[in-house]
Write an enzyme that holds these catalytic residues in place. Structure first.
Site, short mmCIF file in Angstrom:
data_model
loop_
_atom_site.label_atom_id
_atom_site.label_comp_id
_atom_site.label_asym_id
_atom_site.label_seq_id
_atom_site.Cartn_x
_atom_site.Cartn_y
_atom_site.Cartn_z
N ASP A 16 -14.92 -11.78 -12.64
CA ASP A 16 -14.55 -12.26 -13.97
C ASP A 16 -13.05 -12.54 -14.09
O ASP A 16 -12.47 -12.44 -15.16
CB ASP A 16 -14.99 -11.25 -15.04
CG ASP A 16 -14.40 -9.87 -14.81
OD1 ASP A 16 -13.57 -9.70 -13.88
OD2 ASP A 16 -14.76 -8.95 -15.56
N CYS A 61 -5.01 0.62 6.58
CA CYS A 61 -5.29 2.06 6.65
C CYS A 61 -6.67 2.43 6.12
O CYS A 61 -7.07 3.59 6.25
CB CYS A 61 -4.21 2.87 5.94
SG CYS A 61 -4.25 2.77 4.14
N CYS A 99 0.85 -1.19 0.00
CA CYS A 99 0.00 0.00 0.00
C CYS A 99 0.89 1.24 0.00
O CYS A 99 1.76 1.38 0.87
CB CYS A 99 -0.91 0.00 1.23
SG CYS A 99 -1.92 1.48 1.41
N CYS A 152 -7.61 -0.98 1.75
CA CYS A 152 -6.46 -1.50 2.48
C CYS A 152 -6.89 -1.97 3.86
O CYS A 152 -7.59 -1.25 4.58
CB CYS A 152 -5.38 -0.43 2.61
SG CYS A 152 -4.00 -0.95 3.65
N HIS A 172 -11.50 -1.96 -7.09
CA HIS A 172 -12.68 -2.80 -6.95
C HIS A 172 -12.31 -4.24 -7.27
O HIS A 172 -11.29 -4.50 -7.90
CB HIS A 172 -13.80 -2.33 -7.89
CG HIS A 172 -14.35 -0.99 -7.53
ND1 HIS A 172 -13.78 0.18 -7.97
CD2 HIS A 172 -15.39 -0.63 -6.74
CE1 HIS A 172 -14.48 1.21 -7.48
NE2 HIS A 172 -15.45 0.75 -6.73
N ARG A 213 -11.09 -10.81 -9.91
CA ARG A 213 -10.22 -9.82 -10.54
C ARG A 213 -10.16 -8.58 -9.67
O ARG A 213 -11.08 -7.79 -9.64
CB ARG A 213 -10.73 -9.45 -11.94
CG ARG A 213 -9.94 -8.31 -12.60
CD ARG A 213 -10.32 -8.12 -14.05
NE ARG A 213 -11.73 -7.80 -14.26
CZ ARG A 213 -12.22 -6.55 -14.41
NH1 ARG A 213 -11.41 -5.51 -14.40
NH2 ARG A 213 -13.52 -6.37 -14.59
N CYS A 273 0.25 3.29 3.46
CA CYS A 273 0.66 2.86 4.80
C CYS A 273 1.72 1.76 4.81
O CYS A 273 2.21 1.41 5.88
CB CYS A 273 -0.56 2.39 5.60
SG CYS A 273 -1.15 0.75 5.13
N HIS A 330 -8.87 3.56 -0.19
CA HIS A 330 -9.43 2.98 -1.42
C HIS A 330 -8.31 2.50 -2.32
O HIS A 330 -7.37 3.24 -2.61
CB HIS A 330 -10.26 4.04 -2.14
CG HIS A 330 -10.79 3.59 -3.46
ND1 HIS A 330 -11.91 2.80 -3.58
CD2 HIS A 330 -10.35 3.82 -4.72
CE1 HIS A 330 -12.14 2.57 -4.87
NE2 HIS A 330 -11.21 3.17 -5.59
N CYS A 351 -7.79 -4.67 -19.14
CA CYS A 351 -8.63 -3.57 -18.65
C CYS A 351 -7.86 -2.27 -18.45
O CYS A 351 -8.47 -1.21 -18.32
CB CYS A 351 -9.33 -3.97 -17.35
SG CYS A 351 -8.22 -4.24 -15.96
N CYS A 364 -9.06 -5.24 -9.38
CA CYS A 364 -8.71 -4.21 -10.36
C CYS A 364 -8.24 -2.98 -9.57
O CYS A 364 -9.05 -2.27 -8.98
CB CYS A 364 -9.96 -3.91 -11.19
SG CYS A 364 -9.69 -2.74 -12.51
FE FE Z 1 -2.80 1.05 3.54
#
Ligand code: FE
Length: 146
Positions: A123, A113, A61, A110, A119, A131, A64, A116, A79, A133
């Site tokens: 599939d 922390c 991440c 995460c 998603h 997956r 963090c 975001h 994608c 993504c």
């Molecule tokens: Fe994090």
């Protein structure tokens, strides 16, 4: 290893769950990271540093330092975002329903922390069919040591 002198919460070994306000994150994160991690932004497809990347190592991440994915769970997805079929550990990420933009999706956060990351969709390839993504901006790749 990347250095994060401005970010006192960053650690690749401390597993303590973080409860840090967005105002505080705003002070310590680069704007590009803050926008995706805390405002749930999305980088444009095919623009991130990892969508087309095949190095062997671990993805952390960028907010963090929590270990998130191994390169052996990464797969070539058309994608335009880095895609994985599983997280490095079940609790390295958390999930939350996201009904924004008229869609019904599962957001990936995460596990340490709460930022975001992207998603997860159904599939993906075997063995999980998932997956993940992800946004390259909130990932940091560290190559395996030889
Ligand atoms: Fe994090």
């Amino acid at each position: 290893m990347e250095q994060h002198p401005a970010n006192p919460y960053y650690s690749r070994t401390d597993t303590t769950i973080l409860h840090v306000s967005d105002a505080e994150w705003k002070k310590v994160l680069p704007d590009s990271v803050y926008w995706i991690a805390r405002e749930k932004g999305t980088e444009r497809a095919f623009t991130g540093r990892y969508w087309d990347f095949e190095g062997l190592g671990t993805y952390y991440c960028a907010v963090c330092g929590n270990p998130l994915f191994r390169s052996d769970a990464k797969f070539g997805s058309s994608c335009g975002w880095p895609s994985f079929f599983e997280a490095i550990r079940p609790n390295s990420v958390r999930y939350q329903r996201d009904t924004s933009y008229g869609m019904d999706r599962t957001e990936v956060l995460c596990g340490r922390c709460g930022s975001h990351l992207g998603h997860v969709f159904d599939d993906g390839p075997p063995p999980t069919g998932k997956r993940f993504c992800m946004n390259s901006v909130v990932l940091e790749f560290e190559p395996d040591r030889k």
